[in-house]
Design an enzyme around this catalytic site. Sequence first.
Site, mmCIF file in Angstrom:
data_model
loop_
_atom_site.group_PDB
_atom_site.id
_atom_site.type_symbol
_atom_site.label_atom_id
_atom_site.label_comp_id
_atom_site.label_asym_id
_atom_site.label_seq_id
_atom_site.Cartn_x
_atom_site.Cartn_y
_atom_site.Cartn_z
ATOM 1 N N PRO A 35 50.410 40.401 36.227
ATOM 2 C CA PRO A 35 49.120 40.251 35.567
ATOM 3 C C PRO A 35 49.249 39.586 34.200
ATOM 4 O O PRO A 35 48.256 39.159 33.617
ATOM 5 C CB PRO A 35 48.605 41.697 35.436
ATOM 6 C CG PRO A 35 49.812 42.551 35.535
ATOM 7 C CD PRO A 35 50.755 41.823 36.432
ATOM 8 N N GLU A 55 55.229 50.052 36.466
ATOM 9 C CA GLU A 55 54.608 49.641 35.211
ATOM 10 C C GLU A 55 54.868 48.174 34.892
ATOM 11 O O GLU A 55 54.097 47.518 34.208
ATOM 12 C CB GLU A 55 55.147 50.520 34.064
ATOM 13 C CG GLU A 55 54.492 50.268 32.712
ATOM 14 C CD GLU A 55 53.021 50.656 32.682
ATOM 15 O OE1 GLU A 55 52.305 50.160 31.799
ATOM 16 O OE2 GLU A 55 52.598 51.455 33.545
ATOM 17 N N ARG A 110 49.661 25.596 53.102
ATOM 18 C CA ARG A 110 48.632 24.757 53.723
ATOM 19 C C ARG A 110 48.653 23.319 53.200
ATOM 20 O O ARG A 110 48.066 22.423 53.807
ATOM 21 C CB ARG A 110 47.249 25.369 53.531
ATOM 22 C CG ARG A 110 46.775 25.411 52.095
ATOM 23 C CD ARG A 110 45.507 26.248 51.939
ATOM 24 N NE ARG A 110 44.436 25.752 52.781
ATOM 25 C CZ ARG A 110 43.640 24.733 52.463
ATOM 26 N NH1 ARG A 110 43.845 24.101 51.319
ATOM 27 N NH2 ARG A 110 42.683 24.343 53.266
ATOM 28 N N ASP A 114 39.172 19.990 49.216
ATOM 29 C CA ASP A 114 38.963 21.417 48.971
ATOM 30 C C ASP A 114 38.366 21.665 47.594
ATOM 31 O O ASP A 114 38.530 20.859 46.671
ATOM 32 C CB ASP A 114 40.294 22.180 49.038
ATOM 33 C CG ASP A 114 40.716 22.446 50.466
ATOM 34 O OD1 ASP A 114 39.863 22.397 51.356
ATOM 35 O OD2 ASP A 114 41.915 22.695 50.677
#
Length: 247
Positions: A89, A116, A154, A169
């Site tokens: 994150p 953590e 992809r 896309d």
Amino acid sequence: MKIDILSLFPEMFDGVLQSSIIGKAAEKGAVSFRVTNFRDFTTNKHNKVDDYPFGGGAGMVLMPQPLFDAVDAVCSKQCAKPRIILTSPQGKPFKQRDAELLSKESGLIFICGHYEGFDERIPQHLATDEYSIGDFVMTGGELAAMAMIDSVVRLLPGVLGNDTSAVTDSFSTGLLEHPHYTRPADFRGMKVPDLLLSGNHEKIAEWRLKESLRRTYERRPDLLEGLSLTDQEEKWLRAWKKDADHR
């Protein structure tokens, strides 16, 4: 491309790597996968991969030794030096441009975090890239790795049936993709725009560009910041903003 995944829960990848476009890509030989449980590389008698953080605090931290040794073992089986990607994150936001760049590599290693976080020596001295897929926290990095792997695979040559699909896309052009319609032309009174049935490909291309810009303006205006627009596109934007101001 060779993709290695280091995870404490390798079984999570069983269905994903064998299904849909990813599975077909592997069948074609465009990509190969290997999932390794990095707990197998622990050297302590309890097979621990985490420990309490120095200085105190909540949670447990992944130790460097198992991951460094696991990466050493995996790299010895890769033909070229791979990119080593940490799911975190705290990483920079993963975007389409990153997927495009990674798709040019011959080898990738994904490290899936847990607990953590990581001992800081892992992102500083082991990983080459640290990515986040959004401003939220999950229990582990496996789902983030799956999302990134899907977006990269992809883009490999020959994986998609139509090679132009990836080019148009959402995010590939800097804009969200335009609306799509298919048969029937009239479904429960909801009709396809007449222009799309006209066969006028030049006008259809213009409509798609305009609707792509409109959708981006309405849903993700942040994507327009710093984007180079044509005079016509600027004119459309001014008209929409004017309409919005009068509502």
